[in-house]
Motif scaffolding. Structure first.
Motif, PDB file in Angstrom:
ATOM      1  N   LEU A  62       0.828  -1.206   0.000  1.00  0.00           N
ATOM      2  CA  LEU A  62       0.000   0.000   0.000  1.00  0.00           C
ATOM      3  C   LEU A  62       0.865   1.260   0.000  1.00  0.00           C
ATOM      4  N   LYS A  63       1.949   1.238   0.769  1.00  0.00           N
ATOM      5  CA  LYS A  63       2.871   2.381   0.787  1.00  0.00           C
ATOM      6  C   LYS A  63       3.481   2.592  -0.593  1.00  0.00           C
ATOM      7  N   HIS A  64       3.866   1.497  -1.237  1.00  0.00           N
ATOM      8  CA  HIS A  64       4.439   1.591  -2.582  1.00  0.00           C
ATOM      9  C   HIS A  64       3.455   2.227  -3.554  1.00  0.00           C
ATOM     10  N   GLU A  65       2.199   1.790  -3.511  1.00  0.00           N
ATOM     11  CA  GLU A  65       1.197   2.335  -4.423  1.00  0.00           C
ATOM     12  C   GLU A  65       0.972   3.827  -4.173  1.00  0.00           C
ATOM     13  N   ARG A  66       0.901   4.209  -2.899  1.00  0.00           N
ATOM     14  CA  ARG A  66       0.702   5.624  -2.579  1.00  0.00           C
ATOM     15  C   ARG A  66       1.881   6.466  -3.051  1.00  0.00           C
ATOM     16  N   ASP A  67       3.103   6.011  -2.763  1.00  0.00           N
ATOM     17  CA  ASP A  67       4.292   6.762  -3.161  1.00  0.00           C
ATOM     18  C   ASP A  67       4.406   6.852  -4.671  1.00  0.00           C
ATOM     19  N   GLN A  68       4.033   5.777  -5.363  1.00  0.00           N
ATOM     20  CA  GLN A  68       4.081   5.803  -6.824  1.00  0.00           C
ATOM     21  C   GLN A  68       3.110   6.840  -7.392  1.00  0.00           C
ATOM     22  N   THR A 120      19.479   4.536  -4.775  1.00  0.00           N
ATOM     23  CA  THR A 120      19.161   3.114  -4.677  1.00  0.00           C
ATOM     24  C   THR A 120      19.279   2.600  -3.244  1.00  0.00           C
ATOM     25  N   THR A 121      19.105   3.450  -2.246  1.00  0.00           N
ATOM     26  CA  THR A 121      19.098   2.991  -0.861  1.00  0.00           C
ATOM     27  C   THR A 121      17.839   2.177  -0.602  1.00  0.00           C
ATOM     28  N   SER A 122      17.853   1.456   0.508  1.00  0.00           N
ATOM     29  CA  SER A 122      16.690   0.642   0.867  1.00  0.00           C
ATOM     30  C   SER A 122      15.446   1.502   1.026  1.00  0.00           C
ATOM     31  N   GLY A 123      15.600   2.698   1.597  1.00  0.00           N
ATOM     32  CA  GLY A 123      14.459   3.586   1.780  1.00  0.00           C
ATOM     33  C   GLY A 123      13.868   4.053   0.466  1.00  0.00           C
ATOM     34  N   VAL A 124      14.720   4.390  -0.511  1.00  0.00           N
ATOM     35  CA  VAL A 124      14.233   4.833  -1.824  1.00  0.00           C
ATOM     36  C   VAL A 124      13.490   3.701  -2.519  1.00  0.00           C
ATOM     37  N   LEU A 125      14.036   2.486  -2.459  1.00  0.00           N
ATOM     38  CA  LEU A 125      13.426   1.361  -3.172  1.00  0.00           C
ATOM     39  C   LEU A 125      12.148   0.870  -2.525  1.00  0.00           C
ATOM     40  N   MET A 126      11.789   1.409  -1.341  1.00  0.00           N
ATOM     41  CA  MET A 126      10.473   1.109  -0.778  1.00  0.00           C
ATOM     42  C   MET A 126       9.371   1.756  -1.620  1.00  0.00           C
ATOM     43  N   SER A 127       9.701   2.834  -2.309  1.00  0.00           N
ATOM     44  CA  SER A 127       8.706   3.569  -3.091  1.00  0.00           C
ATOM     45  C   SER A 127       8.673   3.153  -4.546  1.00  0.00           C
ATOM     46  N   ALA A 141      24.397   8.601 -23.144  1.00  0.00           N
ATOM     47  CA  ALA A 141      25.528   7.730 -23.450  1.00  0.00           C
ATOM     48  C   ALA A 141      26.072   7.119 -22.164  1.00  0.00           C
ATOM     49  N   GLY A 142      26.568   5.897 -22.290  1.00  0.00           N
ATOM     50  CA  GLY A 142      27.069   5.195 -21.119  1.00  0.00           C
ATOM     51  C   GLY A 142      26.056   4.176 -20.622  1.00  0.00           C
ATOM     52  N   THR A 143      26.368   3.548 -19.486  1.00  0.00           N
ATOM     53  CA  THR A 143      25.500   2.513 -18.927  1.00  0.00           C
ATOM     54  C   THR A 143      24.735   3.040 -17.728  1.00  0.00           C
ATOM     55  N   ALA A 144      23.429   3.202 -17.885  1.00  0.00           N
ATOM     56  CA  ALA A 144      22.563   3.597 -16.777  1.00  0.00           C
ATOM     57  C   ALA A 144      22.175   2.342 -15.997  1.00  0.00           C
ATOM     58  N   VAL A 145      21.909   2.508 -14.700  1.00  0.00           N
ATOM     59  CA  VAL A 145      21.538   1.377 -13.838  1.00  0.00           C
ATOM     60  C   VAL A 145      20.273   1.721 -13.069  1.00  0.00           C
ATOM     61  N   ILE A 146      19.295   0.805 -13.109  1.00  0.00           N
ATOM     62  CA  ILE A 146      18.059   0.940 -12.344  1.00  0.00           C
ATOM     63  C   ILE A 146      17.884  -0.321 -11.506  1.00  0.00           C
ATOM     64  N   MET A 147      17.666  -0.150 -10.206  1.00  0.00           N
ATOM     65  CA  MET A 147      17.462  -1.280  -9.301  1.00  0.00           C
ATOM     66  C   MET A 147      16.021  -1.307  -8.815  1.00  0.00           C
ATOM     67  N   GLY A 148      15.522  -2.499  -8.513  1.00  0.00           N
ATOM     68  CA  GLY A 148      14.156  -2.643  -8.000  1.00  0.00           C
ATOM     69  C   GLY A 148      14.026  -3.865  -7.112  1.00  0.00           C
ATOM     70  N   ARG A 149      13.051  -3.848  -6.225  1.00  0.00           N
ATOM     71  CA  ARG A 149      12.839  -4.951  -5.276  1.00  0.00           C
ATOM     72  C   ARG A 149      12.212  -6.162  -5.955  1.00  0.00           C
ATOM     73  N   LEU A 150      12.549  -7.327  -5.403  1.00  0.00           N
ATOM     74  CA  LEU A 150      12.017  -8.586  -5.928  1.00  0.00           C
ATOM     75  C   LEU A 150      10.716  -8.982  -5.257  1.00  0.00           C
ATOM     76  N   TRP A 151      10.593  -8.777  -3.910  1.00  0.00           N
ATOM     77  CA  TRP A 151       9.434  -9.259  -3.178  1.00  0.00           C
ATOM     78  C   TRP A 151       8.676  -8.157  -2.446  1.00  0.00           C
ATOM     79  N   GLY A 152       9.355  -7.366  -1.645  1.00  0.00           N
ATOM     80  CA  GLY A 152       8.663  -6.401  -0.812  1.00  0.00           C
ATOM     81  C   GLY A 152       8.294  -5.121  -1.535  1.00  0.00           C
ATOM     82  N   TYR A 153       7.382  -4.354  -0.923  1.00  0.00           N
ATOM     83  CA  TYR A 153       7.014  -3.012  -1.361  1.00  0.00           C
ATOM     84  C   TYR A 153       6.664  -2.953  -2.853  1.00  0.00           C
TER      85      TYR A 153
END
Length: 312
Positions: A62-68, A120-127, A141-153
């Motif tokens: 629910l927090k993830h949906e609200r923050d999104q 990409t801290t744990s707090g940021v990836l909650m949202s 140009a260059g390699t951009a990186v995006i991280m995301g959670r597998l299970w939570g949030y």
């Protein structure tokens, strides 16, 4: 003549004899503070455990949906006004705050439609997914990186391992829509991809691998930019210049202070609940205390979750 006979008087208590417990007695007075402390500790433990389970399941989603929703509205406004970030600073020249919306990721194959935050801290990836701050933005140009959670949030990258080669997806930034094509995936021990041409664009999506809520490794999905390369403004951080908390499968040690403060508040509330139970009564005290303990338990558990791996 009538003789009045007085009832026999009760024998005087002997020295050192204990007075029997009366109504409302029970435990000796000296034992009650210890029982109150034990009860408060059990309340704290129960509130934290329940809050922890809720944060990683229903409440976290629910927090993830609200923050999104909040981030989507903010990014949409910035795109309309032409103020969306195209680098590590905003239109006023200030460094982007952690969690500031920087892009909109669309992966049709997985049904992913997520706002990407800065960092990409744990707090940021909650949202939602986060952009690693020492890499260019998608489309550049260059390699951009995006991280995301597998299970939570919200588990935005739960199906990343099912993304097939040649699948296409897009990332919208302040410079327009960048289009990507998946070239492959890799886990620990797999060969590294061929070094990218510095004049071309590449994007790596990163999440965890392993059973539910017990990450054991990292999955990386590589994609190449198929749309025109956008200009890359200078960045404040060179490659590798980030804190440990922003690396894959790392927790945020900066959350310890929040954990300590929320735990203290929760313990104090539990002691007050134990005191109120003696003054007001059992049901009256707990009707008032349960919502407070639940809210503090969720807050404490949320801070503890920030100490866990950011890709969980």
């Amino acid at each position: 003549m009538a003789v009045l006979i007085s009832p026999p008087s009760a024998p005087a208590p002997q020295a050192g004899a204990r007075r029997p417990a009366g109504r409302g007695g029970g435990a000796p007075p000296a034992a009650r503070p210890g029982l109150a402390l034990a009860g408060a500790a059990l309340c704290v433990l129960a509130a934290v455990l329940l809050g922890f389970a809720a944060n990683l399941t229903v409440v976290g989603h629910l927090k993830h949906e609200r923050d999104q929703q909040v981030s989507y509205d903010e990014l949409r406004k910035q795109l309309a006004e032409g103020t969306a970030p195209v680098g590590g600073r905003d239109v006023e020249g200030k460094p982007l705050a952690l969690g500031a919306p920087v892009a909109l990721l669309d992966i049709p194959e997985l049904g992913v439609h997520e706002v990407v935050g800065e960092g990409t801290t744990s707090g940021v990836l909650m949202s939602g997914p986060g952009h690693r701050r020492d890499t260019p933005l998608p489309g550049q140009a260059g390699t951009a990186v995006i991280m995301g959670r597998l299970w939570g949030y919200g588990s935005p990258f739960a199906g990343l391992d099912r993304l097939p080669v040649n699948a296409t997806f897009t990332v919208m930034t302040g410079q327009g829509k960048a289009e990507y094509r998946v070239t492959g995936s890799r886990r620990a021990g797999d060969a590294l991809p061929v070094a990218a041409d510095p004049t071309k664009g590449r994007l790596t999506l990163i999440t965890a691998t392993g059973p539910a809520y017990t990450p054991s490794g990292v999955l990386r999905v590589d994609a190449e930019l198929t749309s025109p390369v956008q200009p890359s403004p200078p960045r404040d951080r060179r490659s590798g210049w980030i804190g440990t908390a922003e690396e894959a499968l790392k927790g945020d040690s900066g959350a310890w202070l929040a954990v300590f403060l929320w735990t203290q508040a929760l313990f104090l509330a539990a002691l007050l609940a134990a005191w109120a139970q003696r003054v007001w009564g059992h049901w009256q005290a707990w009707i008032c205390a349960v919502p407070v303990l639940a809210a503090l338990g969720l807050a404490c558990a949320g801070a503890i979750t920030r100490l866990l791996p950011n890709l969980l």
